[in-house]
Design a protein around this motif. Structure first.
Motif, PDB file in Angstrom:
ATOM      1  N   ARG A 169       0.678  -1.243   0.026  1.00  0.00           N
ATOM      2  CA  ARG A 169       0.102  -0.094  -0.031  1.00  0.00           C
ATOM      3  C   ARG A 169       0.869   1.218   0.189  1.00  0.00           C
ATOM      4  NH1 ARG A 169      -5.386  -0.955  -1.216  1.00  0.00           N
ATOM      5  NH2 ARG A 169      -5.959  -2.866  -0.432  1.00  0.00           N
ATOM      6  N   VAL A 170       0.387   2.274  -0.847  1.00  0.00           N
ATOM      7  CA  VAL A 170       1.037   3.720  -0.702  1.00  0.00           C
ATOM      8  C   VAL A 170       1.201   4.084   0.662  1.00  0.00           C
ATOM      9  CG1 VAL A 170       1.287   6.001  -1.727  1.00  0.00           C
ATOM     10  CG2 VAL A 170       0.627   3.724  -3.219  1.00  0.00           C
ATOM     11  N   VAL A 171       2.406   4.429   0.985  1.00  0.00           N
ATOM     12  CA  VAL A 171       2.372   5.031   2.442  1.00  0.00           C
ATOM     13  C   VAL A 171       3.025   6.530   2.281  1.00  0.00           C
ATOM     14  CG1 VAL A 171       2.424   3.051   4.099  1.00  0.00           C
ATOM     15  CG2 VAL A 171       4.636   3.882   2.882  1.00  0.00           C
ATOM     16  N   ALA A 172       3.707   6.723   1.052  1.00  0.00           N
ATOM     17  CA  ALA A 172       4.457   8.193   1.120  1.00  0.00           C
ATOM     18  C   ALA A 172       4.698   8.412  -0.471  1.00  0.00           C
ATOM     19  CB  ALA A 172       5.827   8.376   1.691  1.00  0.00           C
ATOM     20  N   ILE A 173       4.614   9.719  -0.979  1.00  0.00           N
ATOM     21  CA  ILE A 173       4.826   9.978  -2.098  1.00  0.00           C
ATOM     22  C   ILE A 173       5.680  11.408  -2.066  1.00  0.00           C
ATOM     23  CG2 ILE A 173       4.026  10.740  -4.462  1.00  0.00           C
ATOM     24  CD1 ILE A 173       1.335   9.375  -3.484  1.00  0.00           C
ATOM     25  N   ARG A 174       6.738  11.426  -2.827  1.00  0.00           N
ATOM     26  CA  ARG A 174       7.344  12.752  -2.476  1.00  0.00           C
ATOM     27  C   ARG A 174       8.343  13.061  -3.945  1.00  0.00           C
ATOM     28  NH1 ARG A 174      12.430  14.545   0.401  1.00  0.00           N
ATOM     29  NH2 ARG A 174      13.124  12.288   0.279  1.00  0.00           N
ATOM     30  N   GLN A 175       8.265  14.296  -4.331  1.00  0.00           N
ATOM     31  CA  GLN A 175       9.193  14.812  -5.274  1.00  0.00           C
ATOM     32  C   GLN A 175      10.385  15.261  -4.769  1.00  0.00           C
ATOM     33  OE1 GLN A 175      11.108  16.075  -8.006  1.00  0.00           O
ATOM     34  NE2 GLN A 175      10.415  17.985  -6.992  1.00  0.00           N
ATOM     35  N   VAL A 176      11.280  14.503  -5.150  1.00  0.00           N
ATOM     36  CA  VAL A 176      12.738  14.540  -4.233  1.00  0.00           C
ATOM     37  C   VAL A 176      13.799  15.590  -4.926  1.00  0.00           C
ATOM     38  CG1 VAL A 176      12.479  12.219  -3.394  1.00  0.00           C
ATOM     39  CG2 VAL A 176      13.753  12.482  -5.567  1.00  0.00           C
ATOM     40  N   LEU A 177      13.560  16.113  -5.924  1.00  0.00           N
ATOM     41  CA  LEU A 177      14.486  17.229  -6.570  1.00  0.00           C
ATOM     42  C   LEU A 177      13.986  18.167  -6.121  1.00  0.00           C
ATOM     43  CD1 LEU A 177      15.364  15.726  -9.972  1.00  0.00           C
ATOM     44  CD2 LEU A 177      16.779  15.505  -8.141  1.00  0.00           C
ATOM     45  N   ASP A 178      14.406  18.644  -4.822  1.00  0.00           N
ATOM     46  CA  ASP A 178      13.812  19.775  -4.119  1.00  0.00           C
ATOM     47  C   ASP A 178      14.817  20.462  -3.346  1.00  0.00           C
ATOM     48  OD1 ASP A 178      12.430  21.707  -2.464  1.00  0.00           O
ATOM     49  OD2 ASP A 178      10.574  20.592  -2.291  1.00  0.00           O
TER      50      ASP A 178
END
Length: 159
Positions: A70-79
């Motif tokens: 199950r999806v627990v985290a989503i992140r755009q990492v080039l920040d």
């Protein structure tokens, strides 16, 4: 807005990782987002589905799944607001595998005379300004340091 334009907007949202609800199953995530550019195991039995827009794009989205899928985290990492928190230079602290698991394959791997190792780089945007992330990896595969800089690729083109 025409019906076709509405469908195009909805389709683009469906393939945008940051719009995926937490708790979504792995199967549904793959159905909505398509095949990831990479898959990495995570501690505890989970996995990361990575969606990179490189080399032409400026984003890498990491979709983390728990051991149950199950999806627990989503992140755009080039920040650049997160680089200090994420990148852990130091002898043996962060290694090539950690860099790949977080940012995916680099845009470019180069060498510089002032460092005994390789420099990996990625395009990203900060406040709509083109930037580059550089991560220095020593000959043993450990991250020695990182820095960011302006992406002057378009400045070098003849006008």
């Amino acid at each position: 807005m025409s019906f076709g334009a509405v469908l195009a907007v909805l389709a683009s949202c469906a393939s945008e990782p940051t719009q995926l609800p937490l708790g979504t199953s792995r199967g549904e995530a793959l159905q909505r987002l398509g095949q990831p550019t990479a898959v990495y195991p995570l501690p505890g039995g989970g996995e990361r589905l990575q969606y990179s827009r490189a080399p032409a794009g400026f984003e890498v989205n990491d979709v983390d799944l728990d051991a149950a899928g199950r999806v627990v985290a989503i992140r755009q990492v080039l920040d650049d607001r997160a680089f200090d928190r994420d990148i852990q230079p130091g002898i043996g602290v962060w290694r090539e595998a950690d860099v790949l698991r977080t940012y995916g394959r680099p845009l470019e791997v180069t060498r510089v005379s002032s460092f005994d190792g390789v420099v990996w780089s990625w395009h990203y945007k900060s406040m709509n300004t083109r930037r580059l992330l550089y991560i220095y990896i020593d000959p043993q595969g450990a991250v020695a340091r990182y820095h960011t800089g302006d992406d002057l690729e378009f400045e070098r083109l003849p006008r």
